[in-house]
Each structure stands twice: as structure tokens, then as C-alpha cells.
Design a protein around this motif. Structure first.
Motif, PDB file in Angstrom:
ATOM      1  N   ARG A 190       0.763  -0.990  -0.008  1.00  0.00           N
ATOM      2  CA  ARG A 190      -0.048  -0.001  -0.004  1.00  0.00           C
ATOM      3  C   ARG A 190       0.939   1.055  -0.033  1.00  0.00           C
ATOM      4  NH1 ARG A 190      -2.089   3.930  -0.156  1.00  0.00           N
ATOM      5  NH2 ARG A 190      -4.336   4.512   0.201  1.00  0.00           N
ATOM      6  N   GLY A 191       2.058   1.106   0.980  1.00  0.00           N
ATOM      7  CA  GLY A 191       2.796   2.358   0.524  1.00  0.00           C
ATOM      8  C   GLY A 191       3.538   2.656  -0.598  1.00  0.00           C
ATOM      9  N   ALA A 192       3.871   1.676  -1.171  1.00  0.00           N
ATOM     10  CA  ALA A 192       4.779   1.584  -2.517  1.00  0.00           C
ATOM     11  C   ALA A 192       3.922   2.098  -3.524  1.00  0.00           C
ATOM     12  CB  ALA A 192       5.238   0.273  -2.694  1.00  0.00           C
ATOM     13  N   ALA A 193       2.417   1.617  -3.374  1.00  0.00           N
ATOM     14  CA  ALA A 193       1.500   1.986  -4.544  1.00  0.00           C
ATOM     15  C   ALA A 193       1.060   3.444  -4.278  1.00  0.00           C
ATOM     16  CB  ALA A 193       0.338   1.263  -4.280  1.00  0.00           C
ATOM     17  N   GLN A 194       1.046   4.102  -3.210  1.00  0.00           N
ATOM     18  CA  GLN A 194       0.878   5.362  -2.886  1.00  0.00           C
ATOM     19  C   GLN A 194       1.864   6.292  -3.448  1.00  0.00           C
ATOM     20  OE1 GLN A 194      -2.254   6.530  -1.137  1.00  0.00           O
ATOM     21  NE2 GLN A 194      -1.471   8.457  -2.439  1.00  0.00           N
ATOM     22  N   VAL A 195       3.139   5.964  -3.231  1.00  0.00           N
ATOM     23  CA  VAL A 195       4.340   6.859  -3.614  1.00  0.00           C
ATOM     24  C   VAL A 195       4.128   6.720  -5.112  1.00  0.00           C
ATOM     25  CG1 VAL A 195       6.646   6.766  -3.812  1.00  0.00           C
ATOM     26  CG2 VAL A 195       5.553   6.452  -1.690  1.00  0.00           C
ATOM     27  N   GLU A 196       4.026   5.658  -5.837  1.00  0.00           N
ATOM     28  CA  GLU A 196       3.849   5.355  -7.415  1.00  0.00           C
ATOM     29  C   GLU A 196       2.808   6.284  -7.759  1.00  0.00           C
ATOM     30  OE1 GLU A 196       3.447   1.980 -10.482  1.00  0.00           O
ATOM     31  OE2 GLU A 196       3.699   1.509  -8.625  1.00  0.00           O
ATOM     32  N   TYR A 197       1.667   6.256  -7.059  1.00  0.00           N
ATOM     33  CA  TYR A 197       0.622   7.149  -7.576  1.00  0.00           C
ATOM     34  C   TYR A 197       0.841   8.492  -7.305  1.00  0.00           C
ATOM     35  CZ  TYR A 197      -4.235   9.192  -7.884  1.00  0.00           C
ATOM     36  OH  TYR A 197      -5.173   9.998  -8.075  1.00  0.00           O
ATOM     37  N   ASP A 198       1.417   9.041  -6.348  1.00  0.00           N
ATOM     38  CA  ASP A 198       1.550  10.473  -6.096  1.00  0.00           C
ATOM     39  C   ASP A 198       2.517  10.927  -7.290  1.00  0.00           C
ATOM     40  OD1 ASP A 198      -0.069  10.402  -3.896  1.00  0.00           O
ATOM     41  OD2 ASP A 198       1.551  10.084  -2.517  1.00  0.00           O
ATOM     42  N   THR A 199       3.699   9.922  -7.479  1.00  0.00           N
ATOM     43  CA  THR A 199       4.660  10.220  -8.530  1.00  0.00           C
ATOM     44  C   THR A 199       3.737  10.487  -9.883  1.00  0.00           C
ATOM     45  OG1 THR A 199       6.297   9.125  -7.389  1.00  0.00           O
ATOM     46  CG2 THR A 199       6.645   9.628  -9.817  1.00  0.00           C
ATOM     47  N   TRP A 200       2.841   9.598 -10.117  1.00  0.00           N
ATOM     48  CA  TRP A 200       2.238   9.690 -11.389  1.00  0.00           C
ATOM     49  C   TRP A 200       1.323  11.020 -11.427  1.00  0.00           C
ATOM     50  CZ3 TRP A 200      -2.781  10.365 -13.231  1.00  0.00           C
ATOM     51  CH2 TRP A 200      -2.937  10.208 -14.654  1.00  0.00           C
ATOM     52  N   LEU A 201       0.810  11.299 -10.202  1.00  0.00           N
ATOM     53  CA  LEU A 201       0.152  12.747 -10.347  1.00  0.00           C
ATOM     54  C   LEU A 201       0.927  14.006 -10.590  1.00  0.00           C
ATOM     55  CD1 LEU A 201      -2.524  12.391  -7.339  1.00  0.00           C
ATOM     56  CD2 LEU A 201      -3.048  12.278  -9.681  1.00  0.00           C
ATOM     57  N   LYS A 202       2.204  13.739 -10.212  1.00  0.00           N
ATOM     58  CA  LYS A 202       3.155  15.061 -10.356  1.00  0.00           C
ATOM     59  C   LYS A 202       3.485  15.097 -11.828  1.00  0.00           C
ATOM     60  CE  LYS A 202       5.026  15.030  -5.737  1.00  0.00           C
ATOM     61  NZ  LYS A 202       6.520  14.889  -5.070  1.00  0.00           N
ATOM     62  N   LYS A 203       3.662  13.846 -12.700  1.00  0.00           N
ATOM     63  CA  LYS A 203       3.996  13.729 -14.015  1.00  0.00           C
ATOM     64  C   LYS A 203       2.929  13.972 -14.923  1.00  0.00           C
ATOM     65  CE  LYS A 203       7.845  10.710 -13.473  1.00  0.00           C
ATOM     66  NZ  LYS A 203       8.583   9.328 -13.785  1.00  0.00           N
ATOM     67  N   HIS A 204       1.659  13.830 -14.386  1.00  0.00           N
ATOM     68  CA  HIS A 204       0.352  14.003 -15.359  1.00  0.00           C
ATOM     69  C   HIS A 204      -0.370  14.928 -14.472  1.00  0.00           C
ATOM     70  CE1 HIS A 204       2.245  10.098 -16.284  1.00  0.00           C
ATOM     71  NE2 HIS A 204       1.989  10.341 -17.321  1.00  0.00           N
ATOM     72  N   PRO A 205      -0.165  16.219 -14.722  1.00  0.00           N
ATOM     73  CA  PRO A 205      -1.087  17.349 -13.821  1.00  0.00           C
ATOM     74  C   PRO A 205      -2.522  17.199 -14.482  1.00  0.00           C
ATOM     75  CG  PRO A 205       0.532  18.367 -15.291  1.00  0.00           C
ATOM     76  CD  PRO A 205       0.715  17.119 -15.153  1.00  0.00           C
ATOM     77  N   GLU A 206      -3.661  17.503 -13.669  1.00  0.00           N
ATOM     78  CA  GLU A 206      -4.945  17.567 -14.251  1.00  0.00           C
ATOM     79  C   GLU A 206      -5.147  18.594 -15.228  1.00  0.00           C
ATOM     80  OE1 GLU A 206      -9.506  17.346 -12.285  1.00  0.00           O
ATOM     81  OE2 GLU A 206      -7.715  17.670 -10.873  1.00  0.00           O
ATOM     82  N   PRO A 207      -5.609  18.216 -16.265  1.00  0.00           N
ATOM     83  CA  PRO A 207      -5.986  19.153 -17.359  1.00  0.00           C
ATOM     84  C   PRO A 207      -7.233  19.986 -16.944  1.00  0.00           C
ATOM     85  CG  PRO A 207      -6.576  17.193 -18.354  1.00  0.00           C
ATOM     86  CD  PRO A 207      -6.080  16.771 -16.903  1.00  0.00           C
ATOM     87  N   THR A 208      -7.495  21.054 -17.612  1.00  0.00           N
ATOM     88  CA  THR A 208      -8.782  21.769 -17.312  1.00  0.00           C
ATOM     89  C   THR A 208      -9.972  20.964 -17.523  1.00  0.00           C
ATOM     90  OG1 THR A 208      -7.893  23.925 -18.016  1.00  0.00           O
ATOM     91  CG2 THR A 208     -10.205  23.854 -18.063  1.00  0.00           C
ATOM     92  N   ARG A 209     -10.967  20.739 -16.594  1.00  0.00           N
ATOM     93  CA  ARG A 209     -12.171  19.765 -16.711  1.00  0.00           C
ATOM     94  C   ARG A 209     -13.244  20.282 -17.543  1.00  0.00           C
ATOM     95  NH1 ARG A 209     -14.927  16.440 -11.680  1.00  0.00           N
ATOM     96  NH2 ARG A 209     -16.509  15.466 -13.128  1.00  0.00           N
ATOM     97  N   HIS A 210     -13.598  21.522 -17.372  1.00  0.00           N
ATOM     98  CA  HIS A 210     -15.089  21.714 -17.898  1.00  0.00           C
ATOM     99  C   HIS A 210     -14.362  22.743 -19.349  1.00  0.00           C
ATOM    100  CE1 HIS A 210     -16.565  20.926 -13.983  1.00  0.00           C
ATOM    101  NE2 HIS A 210     -17.110  20.170 -14.595  1.00  0.00           N
ATOM    102  N   THR A 211     -15.480  22.433 -20.252  1.00  0.00           N
ATOM    103  CA  THR A 211     -15.330  23.299 -21.475  1.00  0.00           C
ATOM    104  C   THR A 211     -16.761  23.650 -22.116  1.00  0.00           C
ATOM    105  OG1 THR A 211     -14.277  23.349 -23.945  1.00  0.00           O
ATOM    106  CG2 THR A 211     -15.277  21.413 -23.080  1.00  0.00           C
ATOM    107  N   ASP A 212     -16.890  24.558 -22.834  1.00  0.00           N
ATOM    108  CA  ASP A 212     -18.020  25.146 -23.370  1.00  0.00           C
ATOM    109  C   ASP A 212     -18.791  23.732 -24.265  1.00  0.00           C
ATOM    110  OD1 ASP A 212     -17.818  27.618 -22.273  1.00  0.00           O
ATOM    111  OD2 ASP A 212     -16.722  28.249 -24.026  1.00  0.00           O
ATOM    112  N   TYR A 213     -19.802  23.474 -24.008  1.00  0.00           N
ATOM    113  CA  TYR A 213     -20.686  22.699 -25.067  1.00  0.00           C
ATOM    114  C   TYR A 213     -21.067  23.413 -26.246  1.00  0.00           C
ATOM    115  CZ  TYR A 213     -24.589  19.526 -26.547  1.00  0.00           C
ATOM    116  OH  TYR A 213     -25.226  18.826 -27.309  1.00  0.00           O
ATOM    117  N   ILE A 214     -20.964  22.718 -27.332  1.00  0.00           N
ATOM    118  CA  ILE A 214     -21.088  23.039 -28.570  1.00  0.00           C
ATOM    119  C   ILE A 214     -22.290  22.358 -29.203  1.00  0.00           C
ATOM    120  CG2 ILE A 214     -20.159  23.200 -31.148  1.00  0.00           C
ATOM    121  CD1 ILE A 214     -17.519  23.753 -29.778  1.00  0.00           C
TER     122      ILE A 214
END
Length: 436
Positions: free
Chosen positions: A111-135
Motif C-alpha cells: 500500500r505504501g509503495a502504491a501510494q508513492v507510485e500514484y503520487d509520482t504519477w500525479l506529479k508527472k500528469h497534472p490534471e487538465p482543465t475539466r470543463h469546456t463549453d458545450y457546442i
């Protein structure tokens, strides 16, 4: 003696000094990854000591495993559990409390190793803008005030869930630990755990070594560590219902995710190798339950399986000796034996449930009926057809249902009280009309 003590101190002291925690009271994910790293050095020194002890048998026989364990001193047992918890936790036939202690160590480190790996993934893959206009697809114009999830965010969220999946499964196991005592729920025992591939986990409600009645639930297609919460809950429901009907006798209900289940119904489930690959592990586990049991009398053991899990149970009976007293199939697409008499249990102790709206038995009946599959829902198979009041493929363990109640009655050895479906009318429709 003084020289041996001095040599031991020289060898172990630097390793032990490396086992330092942070100066706080929080055991973080980083601490657990440090444990994994630090104990690696200790294991190198410990292996020289463990090499002087006869190693675990290599043939995976539960009885041989138990004999080996019983031949160790307490000090030797402690050393093995501390230094090689994954190996000890995987040995069928050892006491459930021992396997639980070892596997909880493995779980915490993973569990500890998985959390560290996940936190590293988040740093490398920042969340993009979620919402956009509906066309508006009809006009091609932006609709003011209407926002939707962007394609980039949807793709990111899918990848994030995949990166977090193993953590979801480990948290579900921990959540079950935390539920102990809630509405009488007994202690949980982690009898197997691994994050390799899709992951493995074997979790018991109540100690099977002392239980009068044991149930072992084998899940089907798409089962994996990351989705194990639902399978754990099913076994919890079995335990509660069985406990209500046990007349004071003890019950242990087990979720057995000890095999690589098919990932997809159309792409993987038609293949039988998943069943035959997993069958030996199931048979060893059931034999191990027999070996480690400490009660005055042998336990009553029921194997419950769902979907492709029923195919695996049939393969286990065909390829080995299924160590069970009763077998319950639910939503089965087919098993690898031609009839109930081949399931290694006494006559009349094979049970089946097929709910209204469950299409899986028909998929097996018409898709694989000529390829060695046998459908337990068919009268010629010879199973007791239990009454079901749930709908679809996944409702057999709904709380308060007759479907669940019937399973529980089988688990506690009260098959005579199970509600059965009436046998099909042998008359043709024309003869039925005439008789009226």
C-alpha cells in the motif's frame, strides 16, 4: 560462545541501526517504502541464519507445509514471518492467524509503495482543465452557460483511475479490517495477498481454523484486486445470513480471489485455460483449510462460485479432488463436468441458482454447450435448483433475498430447508391443455 556473540553483533548491529523511523507518530506511505528498503539489508544477514533451518517444502502440499512449520521453534517462526512474510503468507496449511500476520505486512508495504507510485504519477500528469463549453452538434454554436467535461480531462481521469486501481482494492481490504465488530462482524483474516498482475487476495470473515462451517466464494470474469470490494461484501452478506441460521455454531466465509480471472466476457471468458490454470490453487487452498483446522470435528465446507468462477470450480473437480461437502453455483455459463455426480461431493449436495434476467447461463448454453461445457441450470445436470428472487447476473447476494438465504442454509448444513424451484412440467403444452 563470546566469539559467536561478537560476530552476530557485528553482523546485525549496522542493519538494525538502519531501521529508523521518522521522528513523528505518523506511519506514512514513505515510511512503508523505507521499511521495504531497510529490511532488504536485514534479510541479507538473516538469510545466513535461515539457511541453517530446513526451508519450506517446494511441492506446495498443505500437509507438508504444516509439518515444516510445526517443526520450527517459535524463534525460527518469527524470523521467517519477519524476513519473508510473502512466502509464509502464501503457504496453504499454515494457521490462519500466522498467514494473516504475514500478509498484513505485505499489504502495508504494498500500500505504501502504491501510494508513492500514484503520487509520482500525479506529479508527472497534472490534471487538465475539466470543463469546456458545450457546442451544439446541430448548429455548431456554443451554448451559453452549459459546460461539459473536456476530452482531455476524460482521458486523464480514465488513466488516473487505472493508476489508482490497486490502491482501491487494498483500501477495500483495510476497510473490512476496520469493520470488525460492526453489527457483530468477526475478525478478518488475510490468507493470501499479491499485487502481481491483476492482483490476488484471499480474505476470511472469522477464523476458518476454528469454524464449524466454512464457505469459500470464487468470483468470475473481471474479478481483480482493484474491484474486490464487491466480492468482499458478498462474503460478508453470506456470513451474516449464515450466522443468523447457524444455531450458535461458528461460521467463516471466505472470498477467494486466488486466480487470474478473465478480463472480458466476449474476449476471454470463452477460453477454459483460466479455469484449469486456477484449479490447482483452489484445490490446494481447500486442502489447506482441512489441514489447518483445529476444531474437535471436521468443518462443514461449502464452495460458492459465480459466473466464470463456476467453470473454475468444475475444472477443479475434474482435474483434482474438490475438498468440499457442498457446492453452490450462481449464474453459471457452464462447468467442465457432465453432471452433478462428478463434483466430488455427496449425492444431492450440488446446488444451482439462475435468476430471472441472467443471460450468462444462456450464453454458455448456446455458445459453449457443444464444447465440453455443461450448464448446471439444465435439469439433466442433476443439481438442486434453488428458488431465486433476485434479478440479473449480480443480485444473488442481495441482503434479505431468498437467493442469499438459500445459500446460507446450505453453508450451515441445512439443505433440507432450502426453497427449491418446482420441477419443469414434463407434459407438452397440448397435453397440459387437455389435462385442464
Amino acid at each position: 560462545a563470546l566469539k559467536e556473540a561478537t560476530d552476530a553483533d557485528t553482523k546485525w548491529a549496522p542493519k538494525i541501526q538502519a531501521l529508523k523511523a521518522d521522528d513523528d507518530l505518523t506511519v506514512s506511505a514513505r515510511d512503508w517504502t523505507d521499511v521495504t528498503s531497510d529490511t532488504g539489508g536485514v534479510r541479507e544477514a538473516a538469510d545466513a541464519y535461515l539457511d541453517t533451518i530446513k526451508p519450506p517444502p517446494k511441492n506446495n502440499s498443505p500437509q507438508d507445509n504444516a509439518n515444516w512449520w510445526n517443526g520450527l521453534s517459535q524463534e525460527q517462526r518469527d524470523a521467517y514471518v519477519s524476513m519473508h512474510p510473502a512466502s509464509i503468507g502464501a503457504l496453504d496449511g499454515l494457521p490462519s492467524a500466522v498467514r494473516d500476520d504475514a500478509n498484513r505486512m505485505v499489504l502495508a508495504e504494498a500500500r505504501g509503495a502504491a501510494q508513492v507510485e500514484y503520487d509520482t504519477w500525479l506529479k508527472k500528469h497534472p490534471e487538465p482543465t475539466r470543463h469546456t463549453d458545450y457546442i451544439n452538434p446541430m448548429t455548431g454554436t456554443i451554448m451559453k452557460g452549459v459546460k461539459v467535461d473536456s476530452v482531455a480531462w476524460k482521458e486523464w481521469e480514465e488513466a488516473r483511475k487505472s493508476a489508482h486501481k490497486s490502491i482501491d482494492g487494498m483500501d477495500a481490504i483495510q476497510n473490512r479490517f476496520d469493520q470488525t465488530g460492526t453489527k457483530g462482524l468477526p475478525e478478518a483474516y488475510l490468507l493470501g495477498f499479491s499485487t502481481e498482475g491483476d492482483g490476488r487476495a484471499i480474505l476470511a470473515n472469522g477464523n476458518p481454523d476454528t469454524a464449524d462451517h466454512q464457505s469459500v466464494y470464487v468470483p468470475g470474469t473481471t474479478a481483480e484486486l482493484g474491484k474486490i470490494e464487491g466480492d468482499i461484501n458478498r462474503s460478508v452478506n453470506v456470513w451474516r445470513s449464515a450466522d443468523d441460521n447457524a444455531d450458535g455454531e461458528s461460521v467463516s466465509s471466505i472470498t477467494w480471489l486466488g486466480y487470474d480471472a478473465p478480463d472480458s466476457v466476449p474476449k476471454d471468458a470463452p477460453f477454459e485455460h483460466y479455469a484449469y490454470d486456477g484449479a490447482p490453487a483452489l484445490n490446494r487452498f481447500l486442502d489447506g483449510l482441512e489441514t489447518s483446522h483445529t476444531g474437535d470435528t471436521a468443518p462443514h465446507r461449502t464452495v460458492i462460485s459465480h459466473s466464470y468462477g463456476t467453470t473454475l470450480v468444475g475444472a477443479a473437480a475434474q482435474a483434482g479432488d474438490l475438498n468440499a461437502d457442498d457446492v453452490v453455483f450462481a449464474g453459471s455459463p457452464g462447468v467442465k463436468v457432465s453432471g452433478a455426480e462428478e463434483m466430488d461431493v455427496p449425492k444431492g449436495h450440488v446446488w444451482n441458482e439462475e435468476a430471472e434476467g441472467d443471460v450468462v447461463p444462456d450464453l454458455g448454453r448456446y455458445g459453449h454447450g457443444g464444447d465440453g461445457f455443461r450448464i448446471p441450470s439444465d435439469e439433466k445436470f442433476g443439481a438442486n435448483q434453488m428458488t431465486t428472487d433476485t434479478e440479473g447476473h449480480s443480485g444473488y447476494w442481495d441482503e434479505g433475498s431468498t437467493s442469499l438465504q438459500n445459500q446460507a442454509l446450505v453453508v450451515v448444513g441445512k439443505g433440507e430447508d432450502v426453497a427449491l424451484k418446482p420441477p419443469p412440467n414434463p407434459l407438452t403444452s397440448e397435453e397440459v391443455l387437455r389435462s385442464k
